[in-house]
Design a protein around this motif. Structure first.
Motif, PDB file in Angstrom:
ATOM      1  N   HIS A  53       0.820  -1.214   0.000  1.00 16.79           N
ATOM      2  CA  HIS A  53       0.000   0.000   0.000  1.00 16.79           C
ATOM      3  C   HIS A  53       0.855   1.266   0.000  1.00 16.79           C
ATOM      4  CE1 HIS A  53       0.880   0.740   4.235  1.00 16.79           C
ATOM      5  NE2 HIS A  53       0.541  -0.495   4.506  1.00 16.79           N
ATOM      6  N   SER A  54       2.190   1.092   0.089  1.00 14.91           N
ATOM      7  CA  SER A  54       3.109   2.228   0.063  1.00 14.91           C
ATOM      8  C   SER A  54       4.428   1.786  -0.564  1.00 14.91           C
ATOM      9  CB  SER A  54       3.349   2.751   1.479  1.00 14.91           C
ATOM     10  OG  SER A  54       4.325   3.777   1.484  1.00 14.91           O
ATOM     11  N   ILE A  55       4.818   2.435  -1.660  1.00 23.26           N
ATOM     12  CA  ILE A  55       6.035   2.039  -2.364  1.00 23.26           C
ATOM     13  C   ILE A  55       6.853   3.278  -2.723  1.00 23.26           C
ATOM     14  CG2 ILE A  55       7.021   0.867  -4.369  1.00 23.26           C
ATOM     15  CD1 ILE A  55       4.380  -0.662  -4.627  1.00 23.26           C
ATOM     16  N   GLN A  56       8.102   3.279  -2.311  1.00 25.85           N
ATOM     17  CA  GLN A  56       9.052   4.335  -2.691  1.00 25.85           C
ATOM     18  C   GLN A  56      10.061   3.719  -3.640  1.00 25.85           C
ATOM     19  OE1 GLN A  56      10.860   6.857   0.449  1.00 25.85           O
ATOM     20  NE2 GLN A  56      12.836   6.285  -0.445  1.00 25.85           N
ATOM     21  N   TRP A  85      -5.311   6.907   2.023  1.00 23.67           N
ATOM     22  CA  TRP A  85      -5.091   5.519   1.654  1.00 23.67           C
ATOM     23  C   TRP A  85      -6.405   4.783   1.560  1.00 23.67           C
ATOM     24  CZ3 TRP A  85      -0.730   6.445   5.321  1.00 23.67           C
ATOM     25  CH2 TRP A  85       0.500   6.483   4.653  1.00 23.67           C
ATOM     26  N   ALA A  86      -6.529   3.906   0.584  1.00 23.50           N
ATOM     27  CA  ALA A  86      -7.752   3.142   0.395  1.00 23.50           C
ATOM     28  C   ALA A  86      -7.411   1.655   0.250  1.00 23.50           C
ATOM     29  CB  ALA A  86      -8.492   3.632  -0.846  1.00 23.50           C
ATOM     30  N   GLN A  87      -8.315   0.807   0.681  1.00 25.68           N
ATOM     31  CA  GLN A  87      -8.115  -0.628   0.597  1.00 25.68           C
ATOM     32  C   GLN A  87      -7.871  -1.052  -0.848  1.00 25.68           C
ATOM     33  OE1 GLN A  87      -8.030  -2.605   3.292  1.00 25.68           O
ATOM     34  NE2 GLN A  87      -7.504  -4.374   2.047  1.00 25.68           N
ATOM     35  N   GLY A  88      -6.798  -1.818  -1.055  1.00 28.11           N
ATOM     36  CA  GLY A  88      -6.502  -2.308  -2.395  1.00 28.11           C
ATOM     37  C   GLY A  88      -5.793  -1.316  -3.277  1.00 28.11           C
ATOM     38  N   LYS A  89      -5.500  -0.129  -2.738  1.00 21.39           N
ATOM     39  CA  LYS A  89      -4.798   0.880  -3.517  1.00 21.39           C
ATOM     40  C   LYS A  89      -3.460   1.218  -2.862  1.00 21.39           C
ATOM     41  CE  LYS A  89      -8.814   2.863  -5.792  1.00 21.39           C
ATOM     42  NZ  LYS A  89      -9.510   4.112  -6.202  1.00 21.39           N
ATOM     43  N   CYS A  90      -2.637   1.989  -3.576  1.00 18.81           N
ATOM     44  CA  CYS A  90      -1.257   2.180  -3.123  1.00 18.81           C
ATOM     45  C   CYS A  90      -0.781   3.600  -3.405  1.00 18.81           C
ATOM     46  CB  CYS A  90      -0.364   1.182  -3.867  1.00 18.81           C
ATOM     47  SG  CYS A  90       1.391   1.332  -3.526  1.00 18.81           S
ATOM     48  N   VAL A  91      -0.032   4.149  -2.453  1.00 16.67           N
ATOM     49  CA  VAL A  91       0.681   5.408  -2.667  1.00 16.67           C
ATOM     50  C   VAL A  91       2.098   5.046  -3.121  1.00 16.67           C
ATOM     51  CG1 VAL A  91       1.533   7.539  -1.668  1.00 16.67           C
ATOM     52  CG2 VAL A  91      -0.653   6.617  -0.919  1.00 16.67           C
ATOM     53  N   SER A  92       2.350   5.183  -4.398  1.00 13.73           N
ATOM     54  CA  SER A  92       3.674   4.886  -4.946  1.00 13.73           C
ATOM     55  C   SER A  92       4.331   6.186  -5.378  1.00 13.73           C
ATOM     56  CB  SER A  92       3.564   3.926  -6.140  1.00 13.73           C
ATOM     57  OG  SER A  92       2.677   4.443  -7.115  1.00 13.73           O
ATOM     58  N   SER A  93       5.606   6.338  -5.070  1.00  8.93           N
ATOM     59  CA  SER A  93       6.263   7.618  -5.335  1.00  8.93           C
ATOM     60  C   SER A  93       7.687   7.434  -5.827  1.00  8.93           C
ATOM     61  CB  SER A  93       6.273   8.478  -4.066  1.00  8.93           C
ATOM     62  OG  SER A  93       7.059   7.866  -3.064  1.00  8.93           O
ATOM     63  N   VAL A  94       8.151   8.462  -6.523  1.00  7.25           N
ATOM     64  CA  VAL A  94       9.543   8.495  -6.957  1.00  7.25           C
ATOM     65  C   VAL A  94      10.048   9.927  -6.852  1.00  7.25           C
ATOM     66  CG1 VAL A  94       8.965   8.857  -9.402  1.00  7.25           C
ATOM     67  CG2 VAL A  94      11.167   7.852  -8.783  1.00  7.25           C
ATOM     68  N   ASN A  95      11.280  10.061  -6.403  1.00  5.10           N
ATOM     69  CA  ASN A  95      11.952  11.355  -6.342  1.00  5.10           C
ATOM     70  C   ASN A  95      12.956  11.413  -7.492  1.00  5.10           C
ATOM     71  OD1 ASN A  95      12.128  13.685  -4.216  1.00  5.10           O
ATOM     72  ND2 ASN A  95      14.206  13.363  -4.963  1.00  5.10           N
TER      73      ASN A  95
END
Length: 208
Positions: A53-56, A85-95
């Motif tokens: 649910h969270s990816i850097q 944040w929501a069930q089954g979803k993800c906050v993915s980010s890149v710097n």
């Protein structure tokens, strides 16, 4: 039995960079054996990525230089906002420093589920940018404009701009906000202090 996966991932897709910014270990060659992530690891990471649910997708290097970064984009879960944040979803980010942005890169980004692209600018003008990052400010700004234009009215990815505060740029904070939000149309701006220090000292820096 269904395997258990970590909810949060930090994947350093590259520890190599094309810049030597003054506040970064890259500037003094202090990064041990800079390299891109081995592409053979991507397939092994897919089950973890799909269940997070969270990816850097960044570390000390420039992710856009890494083939593994572009490969991992295909497997990101559906995006959500960092505030919700929501069930089954993800906050993915890149710097990224966004010095490298080709048309095919934009296409891959917009086809992916990437939630946030956080662009390191650190300056509101060419002179300060060149002093801190040693690169062409206009080229990066043009890349940012092209990315925002291509995204159009899509909800994702959110496009952020960030500034690491130091004596070279702290007086430009308001100009930076005007540039990023007002002129360019970024969704969010982040600023942070370069070094860890007592709160009283941080306040003094902000007032410079």
């Amino acid at each position: 039995m269904r395997p258990e996966y970590p909810g949060s991932l930090i994947i350093e897709t590259s520890s190599a960079c094309n810049l030597k910014c003054v506040m970064c270990p890259q500037a003094i060659d202090a990064v041990n054996r800079p390299m891109h992530m081995d592409e053979s690891l991507v397939e092994k990471l897919v089950p973890f990525v799909k269940n997070s649910h969270s990816i850097q997708l960044h570390g000390i290097g420039e992710p856009f230089l890494s083939k593994s970064f572009w490969a991992l984009l295909e497997y990101l879960p559906p995006p959500t906002d960092w505030k919700a944040w929501a069930q089954g979803k993800c906050v993915s980010s890149v710097n990224t420093n966004l010095t490298i942005l080709k048309k095919e890169h934009i296409t891959k980004i917009l086809k992916s589920n990437l939630s946030i692209i956080n662009v390191s600018l650190d300056a509101a003008n060419e002179k300060t940018y060149r002093k801190i990052r040693g690169y062409d400010f206009k080229k990066v700004i043009d890349n940012l404009k092209n990315l925002i234009k291509a995204r159009g009215k899509r909800e994702f990815p959110k496009i952020w701009a960030n500034m690491t505060l130091m004596k070279e740029n702290v007086t430009e904070v308001i100009d930076f906000l005007d540039l990023a939000i007002g002129d360019l149309g970024c969704d969010h701006v982040s600023t942070w202090i370069m070094n860890d220090m007592p709160l009283s000292e941080k306040k003094n820096i902000i007032k410079i």
